[in-house]
Design an enzyme around this catalytic site. Structure first.
Site, mmCIF file in Angstrom:
data_model
loop_
_atom_site.group_PDB
_atom_site.id
_atom_site.type_symbol
_atom_site.label_atom_id
_atom_site.label_comp_id
_atom_site.label_asym_id
_atom_site.label_seq_id
_atom_site.Cartn_x
_atom_site.Cartn_y
_atom_site.Cartn_z
ATOM 1 N N LEU A 19 0.825 -1.203 0.000
ATOM 2 C CA LEU A 19 0.000 0.000 0.000
ATOM 3 C C LEU A 19 0.862 1.257 0.000
ATOM 4 C CD1 LEU A 19 -2.890 -0.864 2.485
ATOM 5 C CD2 LEU A 19 -3.154 -0.183 0.102
ATOM 6 N N GLU A 149 15.886 -15.708 3.555
ATOM 7 C CA GLU A 149 15.599 -15.806 2.122
ATOM 8 C C GLU A 149 15.603 -14.452 1.428
ATOM 9 O OE1 GLU A 149 11.497 -16.323 4.192
ATOM 10 O OE2 GLU A 149 13.590 -16.787 4.591
ATOM 11 N N CYS A 381 -16.229 -16.332 -12.535
ATOM 12 C CA CYS A 381 -15.428 -17.525 -12.807
ATOM 13 C C CYS A 381 -16.160 -18.782 -12.315
ATOM 14 C CB CYS A 381 -14.040 -17.394 -12.185
ATOM 15 S SG CYS A 381 -12.850 -18.595 -12.830
ATOM 16 N N GLY A 383 -18.151 -18.880 -10.028
ATOM 17 C CA GLY A 383 -19.508 -18.412 -9.774
ATOM 18 C C GLY A 383 -20.403 -18.596 -10.985
ATOM 19 N N HIS A 507 -12.391 -12.392 -14.739
ATOM 20 C CA HIS A 507 -12.204 -11.797 -13.410
ATOM 21 C C HIS A 507 -12.202 -10.271 -13.543
ATOM 22 C CE1 HIS A 507 -11.312 -15.314 -10.877
ATOM 23 N NE2 HIS A 507 -10.884 -15.855 -12.010
ATOM 24 N N GLU A 509 -12.773 -8.071 -11.454
ATOM 25 C CA GLU A 509 -12.280 -7.369 -10.264
ATOM 26 C C GLU A 509 -10.842 -6.890 -10.436
ATOM 27 O OE1 GLU A 509 -11.566 -11.821 -9.280
ATOM 28 O OE2 GLU A 509 -12.939 -10.586 -10.464
#
Length: 535
Positions: A19, A149, A381, A383, A507, A509
């Site tokens: 963010l 890592e 999808c 859904g 998709h 979204e």
């Protein structure tokens, strides 16, 4: 020469580096700069495509088919920076490339080592985003300082300053200032230790962004600055946001971060203007309507599993001047307790994507509830596939109808595997991925929402609607209103004589922004508002 900003994190994970990186990108864009963003993830998976949503949250898909970290969703929602598969690297992806080069003999017999070969490959990934159309590259390093890592990535960005000159580099370190109730005070020591660890690696942060629940006193700011070897004005408070993540860039502006970055990188730019963003937040705080929408899924217990779905519903609410109250419902809860108890009183139902059989009957029951009670329904999808199964069973009277993903022996396989998937054995990166064209039927609900019949959306699936049943579906009222350009793949279905019932194989979204809601989500929320008004 392009400038580079590297964002690292310390003390704990999940501080919001994604963010913060997205917010910095947005603010620099508003200053007139051409920005690119990328994320390096230290895990050994080549990409998150094979990882459980419980482990990693959603997999964010780009136009070019790359399966990436969910933070790239923040990048796209906050900025207009183009994203490609070069914007997300993992340890696995880096080592895969190094090993492939070694097998081809490209290292000319040298001993292949972390330094310089792995770090050189990391730096090459950074340089891939640099061209004449880029002013600033923002690179987020996943994980926390001290993780074993992550060391090659930190070493690579340390070297990068030597390669192109420190004047072109800015290190931002995101850290935590906890408040201990028992002591009644904030503690700066975790931040001091985190910065100390970073400096041991050879990186002196230029800016510290401090996550906190409470306001940081000037005394504590001065203390952090002294012990961490930064200017006091470079200690930026980033307090928790109870209302919306879209407050983050405004908060950073209010604490002077954008001007600080411009000053430290010696950039010439236009004045910042985020008045439209501030106005958007005002609209969010003062909605004209409120609706309750259920998201019925398999991974509800993980807040980030449907991250883009939740954000897209909020974007649609902004566009429709509506507060969208999301009820997160486990599909298995519906299987146990029934639809009447769980779904009554809702203004809309959304069933998102997913995999495997678990919870599928709960999703199908939720869709039947929406169909029979004229509740606005949006399927995405899986859904869409569950909507087709429900309709086949309960309207077309094909009692055994199912997807071959759930039942290989079903006598009515209304959802089947894509033809090209039968030849595939590997799981990672092998689905139908990326942006594909879709042609909509004129006058359909989808056409009215988009305002055009030709659209492009991102996909991530292996299964499709079985064309052998299309005629039967349409004769009973479930209409195919969107297909691939050749007409072979079902992309959109709608229910005739229903206020708002639409499902898509794509998709959508992944292409929604707070300042530009996706048209299907906006249309869905509009339908939910109309239902609330009728009630």
């Amino acid at each position: 020469m392009a400038k580079h900003i590297f964002v690292t994190g310390g003390v704990v994970s999940s501080l919001g580096k994604g963010l913060t990186s997205a917010s910095v990108g947005m603010l620099l864009e508003r200053r007139g700069f051409r920005v690119r963003l990328q994320k390096f993830d230290p895990y050994i998976n080549v990409d998150p495509g094979t990882m459980s949503p419980y482990q990693h949250g959603e997999v964010y898909v780009l136009d070019d088919g790359a399966e990436t970290d969910l933070d790239l969703g923040h990048y796209e929602r906050f900025t207009n920076a183009p994203l490609t598969r070069d914007c997300n690297y993992t340890t696995g992806k880096i080592y895969q490339t190094v090993i492939q080069k070694e097998r081809k003999g490209e290292y000319l017999g040298k001993t292949v080592q972390v330094i310089p070969h792995v770090t050189d490959e990391i730096k090459a990934g950074i340089k891939k985003l640099v061209n004449d159309d880029v002013d600033v590259v923002i690179t987020e390093i996943g994980g926390t300082v001290g993780d074993i890592e992550g060391l090659p990535f930190l070493e690579a960005i340390r070297q990068f300053a030597l390669d192109i000159g420190k004047a072109n580099i800015l290190y931002i370190h995101l850290t935590l200032i906890p408040y201990l109730k028992a002591a009644g005070e904030m503690k700066t020591k975790p931040t001091q230790h985190s910065v100390e660890r970073l400096r041991q690696i050879g990186i002196q942060p230029d800016i510290l962004i401090c996550r906190t629940e409470r306001e940081i006193s000037q005394q504590d700011i001065d203390k952090i600055a002294l012990f961490c070897n930064v200017e006091a004005r470079a200690v930026i408070e980033e307090r928790d946001k109870d209302f919306s993540i879209y407050e983050v860039p405004v908060s950073l502006v209010d604490h002077g971060l954008d001007q600080l970055i411009v000053d430290k990188l010696h950039l010439k730019c236009k004045p910042l203007d985020i008045s439209d963003w501030r106005e958007m937040l005002v609209r969010m705080r003062n909605p004209a309507h409120e609706v309750q929408v259920a998201v019925v899924g398999k991974y509800i217990k993980h807040n980030d599993a449907y991250k883009s779905i939740y954000e897209s519903l909020e974007h649609a609410g902004i566009a429709e001047h509506t507060r969208v109250v999301i009820r997160k419902i486990e599909a298995e809860e519906i299987e146990r307790e029934g639809t009447e108890r769980i779904l009554s009183g809702l203004d809309g139902i959304l069933v998102p994507g997913g995999f495997d059989y678990r919870g599928s009957n709960g999703k199908i029951d939720a869709i039947r509830y929406a169909r029979e009670r004229s509740v606005p329904f949006f399927g995405i999808c899986l859904g869409l596939q569950c909507a087709v199964i429900e309709f086949a069973r309960n309207v077309c009277h094909l009692a055994d109808a199912n997807s071959t993903e759930f039942d290989h022996n079903t006598s009515h396989p209304v959802v089947v595997m894509l033809d090209e998937q039968f030849r595939i054995t590997d799981k990672g990166g092998t689905m139908r991925l990326g942006s594909y064209d879709c042609v909509l039927s004129p006058g359909s609900q989808a056409h009215k929402a988009y305002g055009t019949v030709d659209v492009k959306e991102r996909h991530r699936h292996r299964y499709e609607v079985n064309n052998q049943y299309r005629g039967q579906f349409e004769a009973n009222g479930l209409v195919v209103t969107g297909t691939s350009p050749n007409g072979k793949l079902v992309e959109v279905v709608e229910l005739r004589d229903h206020p708002w019932f639409l499902a898509v194989q794509c998709h959508p979204e992944f292409k929604s922004k707070p300042t530009q809601a996706h048209p299907l989500f906006q249309s869905f929320i509009h339908g939910c508002v109309r239902r609330r008004e009728r009630k």
